[in-house]
Design a protein around this motif. Structure first.
Motif, short mmCIF file in Angstrom:
data_model
loop_
_atom_site.label_atom_id
_atom_site.label_comp_id
_atom_site.label_asym_id
_atom_site.label_seq_id
_atom_site.Cartn_x
_atom_site.Cartn_y
_atom_site.Cartn_z
N LEU A 37 0.85 -1.18 0.00
CA LEU A 37 0.00 0.00 0.00
C LEU A 37 0.89 1.24 0.00
N PRO A 38 0.54 2.27 -0.75
CA PRO A 38 1.45 3.42 -0.90
C PRO A 38 1.92 4.03 0.42
N TYR A 73 4.38 1.57 2.05
CA TYR A 73 5.60 1.40 1.27
C TYR A 73 6.51 2.61 1.42
N ASP A 74 5.94 3.81 1.28
CA ASP A 74 6.76 5.02 1.42
C ASP A 74 7.33 5.13 2.84
N ALA A 75 6.59 4.65 3.83
CA ALA A 75 7.08 4.70 5.21
C ALA A 75 8.32 3.84 5.38
N THR A 76 8.38 2.71 4.68
CA THR A 76 9.55 1.84 4.81
C THR A 76 10.81 2.51 4.28
N ALA A 118 -0.26 -0.17 -13.97
CA ALA A 118 -0.62 1.08 -13.31
C ALA A 118 -0.59 2.24 -14.31
N GLY A 119 -1.46 3.22 -14.09
CA GLY A 119 -1.51 4.38 -14.98
C GLY A 119 -0.69 5.55 -14.48
N ARG A 120 -0.21 5.46 -13.25
CA ARG A 120 0.60 6.53 -12.66
C ARG A 120 1.49 5.93 -11.59
N PRO A 121 2.56 6.62 -11.21
CA PRO A 121 3.41 6.11 -10.12
C PRO A 121 2.63 6.06 -8.80
N PHE A 122 2.79 4.99 -8.06
CA PHE A 122 2.09 4.84 -6.78
C PHE A 122 2.91 5.34 -5.60
N TYR A 123 4.23 5.30 -5.73
CA TYR A 123 5.09 5.53 -4.57
C TYR A 123 5.89 6.81 -4.74
N ARG A 124 5.63 7.76 -3.85
CA ARG A 124 6.25 9.08 -3.93
C ARG A 124 7.76 9.01 -3.86
N HIS A 125 8.29 8.08 -3.07
CA HIS A 125 9.74 8.00 -2.87
C HIS A 125 10.48 7.92 -4.20
N TYR A 126 9.97 7.11 -5.12
CA TYR A 126 10.71 6.89 -6.36
C TYR A 126 10.56 8.04 -7.36
N THR A 127 9.71 8.99 -7.04
CA THR A 127 9.62 10.19 -7.88
C THR A 127 10.60 11.27 -7.42
#
Length: 317
Positions: free
Chosen positions: A176-177, A180-183, A244-253
């Motif tokens: 879940l976004p 995942y970003d928290a990790t 997916a149609g867009r990136p889910f995880y902010r970290h990788y952006t």
């Protein structure tokens, strides 16, 4: 004086005494080589332009301590409860999977590419845990099940439905976004994620690999069903990521990119890795369980590994 029937006295390591099994000696030697590797080969930190090198190993002291504790725990168990001939091999292959996942450049690169992170997750859920589960000596399981406290815990967790829910729940939750970003924002959360992957994997694959169906209250047919359901969940998560149609995880952006992959292509490729690699890994237990069921239909006969703990009573009986 020496515990249960699977107990054996410690093996002396002196030149005049019996030595530990060669598989264990070789494994300890390999661990020693890893721990004593020259400092020049240690991880170089990625900075500026993201470049991943073969020398980018991450020698985190906490991870090394955890791996060392795992080796010592299995060493203690193997000295007191005789492992089968192939079990040391399974253990060291499982440990190799953990080393590759947690110390190698795969771990370093997982913070920069979702695709690499998915390879790491596959190692922590579908490679290392089943191998480590296969390495547990049956006599040790019998020893645990003869003790009321551990037996109650094992029967509560090490059963088909709890194992299935735990294994797949952990997988879905950490993808879940927000989780995942928290990790990737906290080393402690990331460590908790990895620990939960391995622990849930040991529970689930322990049910699948148990040598006696009544210990886990799961026939081989039911185990096959559990693997198919887990495979389906992994497929659905990977499919959702791959399309997916867009990136889910902010970290990788927000981090430098590796290999020219933009965040969306990286996400889709990572989903494909999870999907395809997962299908390949799940095919192995499916084929093994189908083989067992076909052999059992052809005639009676104990599945290899049942005899040492066949008569262990349930704590509820």
């Amino acid at each position: 004086m020496h515990g249960g029937p699977g107990h054996r006295p410690p093996l002396p390591l002196s030149p005049g005494g019996r030595r530990a099994p060669r598989g264990i000696q070789a494994g300890l030697a390999a661990v020693a080589v890893v721990l004593l590797w020259p400092a020049e080969a240690r991880a170089s930190h990625l900075a500026g332009a993201a470049v991943l090198r073969w020398s980018d190993w991450d020698w985190d002291p906490m991870i090394l301590a955890g791996l060392g504790a795992t080796v010592l725990a299995w060493w203690w168990v193997s000295r007191r409860f005789r492992p089968r001939r192939w079990q040391p091999l399974f253990f060291w292959l499982g440990m190799l999977g953990l080393v590759v996942a947690l110390l190698s450049p795969i771990h370093t690169g997982s913070g920069y590419l979702f695709t690499i992170h998915m390879v790491q997750h596959m190692l922590l859920t579908l490679v290392a845990p089943p191998l480590l589960a296969l390495a547990v000596p049956p006599a040790f399981l019998g020893w645990l099940y003869r003790r009321p406290g551990p037996a109650r815990v094992l029967h509560a967790v090490w059963s088909p439905l709890p194992a299935l829910v735990l294994f797949n729940g952990v997988l879905v939750f950490w993808h879940l976004p927000f989780a995942y970003d928290a990790t990737l924002a906290s080393g402690w959360v990331h460590a908790a994620e990895h620990l939960s992957f391995v622990a849930a994997g040991l529970v689930f694959w322990g049910v699948i690999a148990s040598p006696v169906p009544k210990l886990v209250r799961a026939s081989f047919g039911l185990r096959l069903g559990l693997v198919v359901v887990a495979d389906l969940v992994n497929f659905l998560v990977g499919f959702a990521l791959a399309f997916a149609g867009r990136p889910f995880y902010r970290h990788y952006t927000e981090v430098p990119r590796l290999w020219g992959l933009n965040p969306l292509d990286d996400l889709r490729l990572g989903g494909a890795v999870m999907w395809v690699m997962g299908q390949m890994m799940y095919a192995i237990p499916v084929l093994v369980l189908l083989s067992v069921l076909l052999r059992r239909e052809q005639g009676p006969g104990a599945f290899p590994g049942e005899s040492p703990i066949r008569s262990i009573p349930s704590p509820h009986s």
